[in-house]
Design an enzyme around this catalytic site. Structure first.
Site, PDB file in Angstrom:
ATOM      1  NE  ARG A  35       2.808  -5.131  -9.529  1.00  0.00           N
ATOM      2  CZ  ARG A  35       2.805  -5.760  -8.356  1.00  0.00           C
ATOM      3  NH1 ARG A  35       1.812  -6.599  -8.057  1.00  0.00           N
ATOM      4  NH2 ARG A  35       3.776  -5.562  -7.481  1.00  0.00           N
ATOM      5  CB  ILE A  61       7.796  -6.549  -8.841  1.00  0.00           C
ATOM      6  CG1 ILE A  61       6.985  -5.528  -9.651  1.00  0.00           C
ATOM      7  CG2 ILE A  61       6.876  -7.530  -8.133  1.00  0.00           C
ATOM      8  CD1 ILE A  61       6.134  -6.160 -10.749  1.00  0.00           C
ATOM      9  CB  SER A  62       8.084  -1.329  -6.219  1.00  0.00           C
ATOM     10  OG  SER A  62       9.475  -1.195  -6.080  1.00  0.00           O
ATOM     11  CD  GLN A  63       2.293  -0.750  -1.457  1.00  0.00           C
ATOM     12  OE1 GLN A  63       3.246  -0.143  -0.960  1.00  0.00           O
ATOM     13  NE2 GLN A  63       1.097  -0.767  -0.908  1.00  0.00           N
TER      14      GLN A  63
END
Length: 212
Positions: A35, A61-63
């Site tokens: 990530r 950037i999403s959880q």
């Protein structure tokens, strides 16, 4: 930590499992994808935390939990092959999808983000992804229909073009609402569309148009 991202990614996967994510393919994908390459240098120390992070251009950037949960929901609904993603963003969700589904199509309205995401996916040798710079509201009509559609930005209502591009028996996942958003699953059965509210969420808005 970043020199040994595998340990960090595996720890994130284990955390998401404790949070309720059960699908082993999804958990394996989280454990395999670095990530930290999807965020800027100054935020890389936070890359394996279960939190959304800014990526520039007013986007995030999403959880990781949301990424994993939305992917898991597609799996549980029986989606296996052809998936359309609206909102490539950093490319992290795209990478997770590419680890699981046969072919992924992804549309991003901001060209700079699209090119960055494309470079990252190639760095990871993920070549089962087709990417397009364009208006996510319009989907990708020339490649339709799709067995699954995942929308990574919130709209007041689901764009009709996306519903039309959903295959019969297909599943669409999208955050719906403005101030109060709800992750919503739509299942197509012929010309009928059934909605199921999954959970409250918080996403950036789905904006029409595109940016060079």
């Amino acid at each position: 930590m970043l020199a040994n991202y595998t340990r960090s990614a595996k720890a994130l996967s284990a955390l998401l499992q404790r949070e309720g994510v059960e699908d082993t393919q999804v958990l394996d994908a989280i454990a395999q994808i670095p990530r930290h390459i999807f965020v800027g240098d100054v935020l890389q120390h936070k890359a394996y935390q279960n939190t959304a992070l800014p990526i520039g251009q007013g986007q995030t950037i999403s959880q990781p939990y949301i990424v994993a949960r939305m992917t898991e929901l597609l799996q549980l609904a029986g989606v296996r092959d052809k998936v359309l993603e609206i909102g490539t963003g950093s490319g992290y969700q795209t990478a997770i999808l590419a680890k699981i589904f046969t072919k992924v199509y992804s549309v991003e309205r901001i060209k700079a983000l699209q090119w960055q995401a494309k470079r990252r996916l190639h760095q990871l040798d993920l070549y089962n992804v087709a990417m397009k710079h364009g208006d996510g509201w319009q989907g990708w009509e020339s490649q339709a229909p799709f067995n699954g559609i995942i929308v990574t930005a919130a709209a007041a209502k689901i764009p009709q073009d996306l519903l039309a591009q959903l295959a019969d028996g297909g599943v669409l996942l999208a955050p719906i609402g403005e101030q109060e958003q709800k992750l919503t699953m739509v299942i197509r059965n012929g010309n009928n569309y059934t909605e199921h509210v999954i959970a409250p969420v918080r996403f950036v808005p789905l904006v029409a148009g595109d940016i060079e």
